[in-house]
Design a protein around this motif. Structure first.
Motif, short mmCIF file in Angstrom:
data_model
loop_
_atom_site.label_atom_id
_atom_site.label_comp_id
_atom_site.label_asym_id
_atom_site.label_seq_id
_atom_site.Cartn_x
_atom_site.Cartn_y
_atom_site.Cartn_z
N LEU A 42 -10.03 24.78 11.23
CA LEU A 42 -10.37 23.60 10.94
C LEU A 42 -12.03 23.36 11.21
O LEU A 42 -12.36 22.44 10.53
N SER A 43 -12.50 23.92 11.77
CA SER A 43 -13.95 23.72 12.13
C SER A 43 -14.72 23.96 10.90
O SER A 43 -15.79 23.39 10.71
N GLY A 44 -14.38 24.60 10.09
CA GLY A 44 -15.09 24.89 8.79
C GLY A 44 -14.61 23.84 7.79
O GLY A 44 -15.08 24.17 6.49
N MET A 45 -13.85 22.89 7.87
CA MET A 45 -13.13 22.18 6.86
C MET A 45 -13.74 20.62 7.08
O MET A 45 -13.95 20.36 8.11
N LYS A 46 -13.98 19.94 5.99
CA LYS A 46 -13.88 18.43 6.13
C LYS A 46 -12.66 17.69 6.33
O LYS A 46 -11.72 18.05 5.64
N TYR A 47 -12.41 16.90 7.21
CA TYR A 47 -10.99 16.26 7.55
C TYR A 47 -11.36 14.93 8.11
O TYR A 47 -12.70 14.56 8.75
N LYS A 48 -10.13 14.11 7.95
CA LYS A 48 -10.43 12.66 8.88
C LYS A 48 -9.07 12.77 9.71
O LYS A 48 -8.16 13.31 9.51
N LEU A 49 -9.31 11.93 10.87
CA LEU A 49 -8.34 11.69 11.72
C LEU A 49 -7.57 10.31 11.67
O LEU A 49 -8.47 9.39 11.17
N ALA A 50 -6.63 10.20 11.61
CA ALA A 50 -6.04 8.69 11.68
C ALA A 50 -5.08 8.72 12.95
O ALA A 50 -4.52 9.58 13.54
N LEU A 51 -5.47 7.77 13.77
CA LEU A 51 -4.75 7.30 15.00
C LEU A 51 -3.66 6.25 14.82
O LEU A 51 -4.12 4.90 14.65
N ASN A 52 -2.37 6.61 14.94
CA ASN A 52 -1.50 5.50 14.71
C ASN A 52 -1.66 4.94 13.33
O ASN A 52 -1.39 3.46 13.41
N LYS A 53 -1.69 5.63 12.55
CA LYS A 53 -1.74 5.21 11.09
C LYS A 53 -3.03 4.29 10.73
O LYS A 53 -2.89 4.02 9.72
N GLN A 54 -3.96 4.55 11.55
CA GLN A 54 -5.31 3.83 11.36
C GLN A 54 -6.23 4.81 11.01
O GLN A 54 -6.45 5.54 11.95
N ILE A 55 -6.91 4.95 10.00
CA ILE A 55 -8.08 5.98 9.78
C ILE A 55 -9.18 5.62 10.85
O ILE A 55 -9.61 4.51 10.86
N VAL A 56 -9.58 6.96 11.59
CA VAL A 56 -10.61 6.64 12.55
C VAL A 56 -12.06 6.77 11.95
O VAL A 56 -12.40 7.53 11.12
#
Length: 77
Positions: A42-56
């Motif tokens: 995961l550390s070498g990838m671009k990614y987004k987190l969503a918290l309870n269906k809301q993009i962080v």
């Protein structure tokens, strides 16, 4: 604290949906550090987190039983 992790796309190949028992992690920035150390791919990838269906968009507080989605970059059209 227990949170649910779900993942999408290529990330779901190495992070399966699961419930994690974490302590000392109260914000999404702390969670990113934890996830990248637990799942080195995961550390070498671009990614987004969503918290309870809301993009962080910025650091957010995490509460017990929250759901966190880990998503690769995406576009629509």
């Amino acid at each position: 604290m227990e949170i649910e992790i779900i993942s999408f796309g290529k990330i779901s190949e190495f992070i399966k949906p699961q419930k994690l028992e974490i302590s000392g992690i109260t914000h999404t920035d702390d969670l990113k550090v934890y996830l990248e150390s637990s799942f080195p791919k995961l550390s070498g990838m671009k990614y987004k987190l969503a918290l309870n269906k809301q993009i962080v968009q910025q650091n957010c507080e995490i509460a017990n039983h929250d759901t966190v989605a880990i998503m690769p970059p995406f576009s629509g059209g």
